[in-house]
Design a protein around this motif. Structure first.
Motif, short mmCIF file in Angstrom:
data_model
loop_
_atom_site.label_atom_id
_atom_site.label_comp_id
_atom_site.label_asym_id
_atom_site.label_seq_id
_atom_site.Cartn_x
_atom_site.Cartn_y
_atom_site.Cartn_z
N LYS A 231 -7.27 4.34 -7.76
CA LYS A 231 -8.50 3.55 -7.69
C LYS A 231 -8.33 2.33 -6.79
O LYS A 231 -9.23 1.97 -6.03
CB LYS A 231 -8.94 3.13 -9.09
CG LYS A 231 -9.47 4.28 -9.93
CD LYS A 231 -9.90 3.82 -11.32
CE LYS A 231 -10.45 4.98 -12.14
NZ LYS A 231 -10.83 4.57 -13.52
N GLN A 232 -7.16 1.69 -6.87
CA GLN A 232 -6.89 0.54 -6.00
C GLN A 232 -6.86 0.97 -4.54
O GLN A 232 -7.37 0.27 -3.67
CB GLN A 232 -5.56 -0.10 -6.40
CG GLN A 232 -5.59 -0.83 -7.74
CD GLN A 232 -4.21 -1.25 -8.20
OE1 GLN A 232 -3.25 -1.23 -7.43
NE2 GLN A 232 -4.10 -1.60 -9.48
N LEU A 233 -6.27 2.14 -4.26
CA LEU A 233 -6.23 2.64 -2.89
C LEU A 233 -7.65 2.92 -2.39
O LEU A 233 -8.00 2.58 -1.25
CB LEU A 233 -5.37 3.91 -2.82
CG LEU A 233 -5.20 4.55 -1.44
CD1 LEU A 233 -4.52 3.58 -0.48
CD2 LEU A 233 -4.39 5.84 -1.55
N MET B 256 0.82 -1.21 0.00
CA MET B 256 0.00 0.00 0.00
C MET B 256 0.86 1.26 0.00
O MET B 256 0.39 2.32 -0.41
CB MET B 256 -0.92 0.00 1.23
CG MET B 256 -1.81 1.22 1.34
SD MET B 256 -2.85 1.26 2.81
CE MET B 256 -4.16 0.13 2.33
N ILE B 257 2.12 1.17 0.44
CA ILE B 257 2.96 2.35 0.55
C ILE B 257 3.10 3.07 -0.78
O ILE B 257 3.02 4.30 -0.87
CB ILE B 257 4.34 2.00 1.11
CG1 ILE B 257 4.23 1.49 2.55
CG2 ILE B 257 5.27 3.21 1.06
CD1 ILE B 257 3.66 2.51 3.52
N ASP B 258 3.29 2.29 -1.85
CA ASP B 258 3.45 2.92 -3.16
C ASP B 258 2.18 3.66 -3.58
O ASP B 258 2.23 4.72 -4.20
CB ASP B 258 3.85 1.90 -4.22
CG ASP B 258 2.83 0.77 -4.37
OD1 ASP B 258 2.11 0.47 -3.39
OD2 ASP B 258 2.75 0.18 -5.46
N LYS B 259 1.02 3.13 -3.20
CA LYS B 259 -0.25 3.79 -3.52
C LYS B 259 -0.39 5.09 -2.71
O LYS B 259 -0.89 6.10 -3.23
CB LYS B 259 -1.43 2.87 -3.23
CG LYS B 259 -1.35 1.50 -3.88
CD LYS B 259 -1.31 1.60 -5.39
CE LYS B 259 -1.42 0.22 -6.06
NZ LYS B 259 -0.41 -0.75 -5.63
N LEU B 260 0.04 5.05 -1.46
CA LEU B 260 -0.01 6.27 -0.65
C LEU B 260 0.92 7.35 -1.21
O LEU B 260 0.58 8.53 -1.20
CB LEU B 260 0.37 5.95 0.80
CG LEU B 260 -0.61 5.06 1.57
CD1 LEU B 260 -0.05 4.75 2.95
CD2 LEU B 260 -1.99 5.71 1.68
N GLU B 261 2.08 6.94 -1.71
CA GLU B 261 3.00 7.91 -2.32
C GLU B 261 2.38 8.50 -3.58
O GLU B 261 2.54 9.70 -3.85
CB GLU B 261 4.33 7.25 -2.63
CG GLU B 261 5.13 6.91 -1.36
CD GLU B 261 6.48 6.29 -1.67
OE1 GLU B 261 6.61 5.66 -2.75
OE2 GLU B 261 7.39 6.42 -0.84
N GLN C 233 0.42 8.06 -16.62
CA GLN C 233 -0.82 8.54 -16.00
C GLN C 233 -1.81 7.41 -15.77
O GLN C 233 -2.46 7.37 -14.71
CB GLN C 233 -1.44 9.64 -16.87
CG GLN C 233 -2.67 10.29 -16.24
CD GLN C 233 -3.12 11.53 -16.99
OE1 GLN C 233 -2.30 12.24 -17.57
NE2 GLN C 233 -4.42 11.80 -16.97
N PRO C 234 -1.96 6.46 -16.71
CA PRO C 234 -2.86 5.33 -16.43
C PRO C 234 -2.44 4.53 -15.20
O PRO C 234 -3.29 4.07 -14.43
CB PRO C 234 -2.76 4.48 -17.70
CG PRO C 234 -2.42 5.47 -18.79
CD PRO C 234 -1.50 6.44 -18.12
N SER C 235 -1.12 4.38 -14.99
CA SER C 235 -0.65 3.66 -13.80
C SER C 235 -1.02 4.40 -12.53
O SER C 235 -1.43 3.80 -11.53
CB SER C 235 0.87 3.46 -13.86
OG SER C 235 1.24 2.65 -14.95
N LEU C 236 -0.90 5.73 -12.57
CA LEU C 236 -1.27 6.54 -11.41
C LEU C 236 -2.77 6.42 -11.14
O LEU C 236 -3.19 6.21 -10.00
CB LEU C 236 -0.90 8.00 -11.64
CG LEU C 236 -1.35 8.98 -10.55
CD1 LEU C 236 -0.63 8.71 -9.24
CD2 LEU C 236 -1.12 10.42 -10.99
#
Length: 297
Positions: free
Chosen positions: A36-38, A1-6, A28-31
């Motif tokens: 959305k996953q977060l 989850m850390i990468d999603k929080l960043e 941008q699609p990856s972001l």
């Protein structure tokens, strides 16, 4: 989850999906997918979406506070484990108000002698920008004013008190003076820092207390620009005494102390209010404290 929080912190900082993705070095699609996953993991909507970024939802604003705290703690943990393995090392990101850059050099030079494995990235920023960057985890620490405008939740270490001088050309009538009163600057051909700089707001306050309304014909966010204009002989500027000495050295310029009102402000090192600090920031704060004690003697 850390990468999603960043990712989420970057999006909140940039207020734009494209710029946030670019700052992270991802697409941008990856972001968008990461955000959305977060949201799915947390079970709340974090971002208002339309044709473009629409800001944070109330839940998003609260998650942002948690995200900054969690990511900051994880980085601290990693830095502490690296220090255990390798000693103090890595890159430290600092930002300083322009008038404190000479003091930053003094601090980092002394620190580098004791800890050669540490590298520095040093940026010149306004006091407001430093606080925002610290909050957004873009920097590890800053050197700024401590007692003139609110700092919020930070750890601070005083380093020195700022005194002010007029910088003029050697041919200026003021060049022969031992000191100059603030009230004598009424009508003087001033070139000053821009209004977004806290140093300028302090100078305005000192001039106002002396009954002077500043009407500079040149404004810049660069002290180099100010000194270059003074060197032509047509302007004078007001700078902190220490910086004035550095910038006038080797030039046909004279530094004349301002003697009233005798109001200075304290500058020092700030870091995020975190316990524990990273080992490197702990050592830097200790170095700043040593400088502050020396300056106070």
């Amino acid at each position: 989850m850390i990468d999603k929080l960043e990712m989420f912190i970057a999006l909140a900082r940039e207020s734009h999906f494209g710029r946030a993705a670019e700052s992270l070095g991802i697409t941008q699609p990856s972001l968008s997918a990461g955000i959305k996953q977060l949201e799915s993991q947390l079970g709340v909507q974090l971002v208002w979406r339309g044709s473009r970024y629409g800001g944070l939802t109330p839940e998003g604003a609260r998650v942002l506070e948690w995200a900054r705290s969690i990511v900051g703690d994880v980085r601290t943990m990693k830095d502490e484990m690296r220090a255990v393995r390798e000693g103090l090392s890595g890159n430290v990101r600092l930002a300083a108000v322009p008038t404190a850059l000479t003091m930053v050099a003094e601090l980092t030079s002394a620190f580098a002698k004791e800890h050669p494995g540490v590298r520095f990235t040093i940026l010149s920023r306004t006091s407001a920008e430093i606080l925002t960057m610290l909050e957004n985890l873009e920097i590890d620490g800053g050197v700024t004013y401590l007692d003139n405008e609110p700092l919020g939740k930070v750890t601070s270490v005083p380093m020195y008190r700022e005194r002010y001088s007029v910088v003029c050309n050697a041919n200026s009538p003021m060049a022969e003076r031992a000191s100059v009163g603030w009230h004598e600057l009424a009508g003087a051909p001033l070139c000053l820092l821009t209004q977004d700089m806290q140093n300028r707001r302090i100078i305005n306050q000192n001039l106002a207390e002396a009954g002077v309304v500043p009407q500079p014909t040149i404004e810049s966010n660069s002290t180099v620009v100010l000194v270059a204009h003074v060197e032509t002989g047509d302007w004078i500027t007001i700078l902190p005494h220490r910086l004035a000495g550095f910038l006038s050295a080797g030039k046909t310029l004279v530094r004349v102390p301002l003697d009233e009102p005798r109001k200075g402000h304290t500058l020092g090192m700030i870091a995020a209010a975190r316990d524990p600090q990273t080992p490197v920031m702990t050592a830097i704060l200790q170095m700043a404290r040593k400088i502050g004690e020396r300056e106070a003697d």
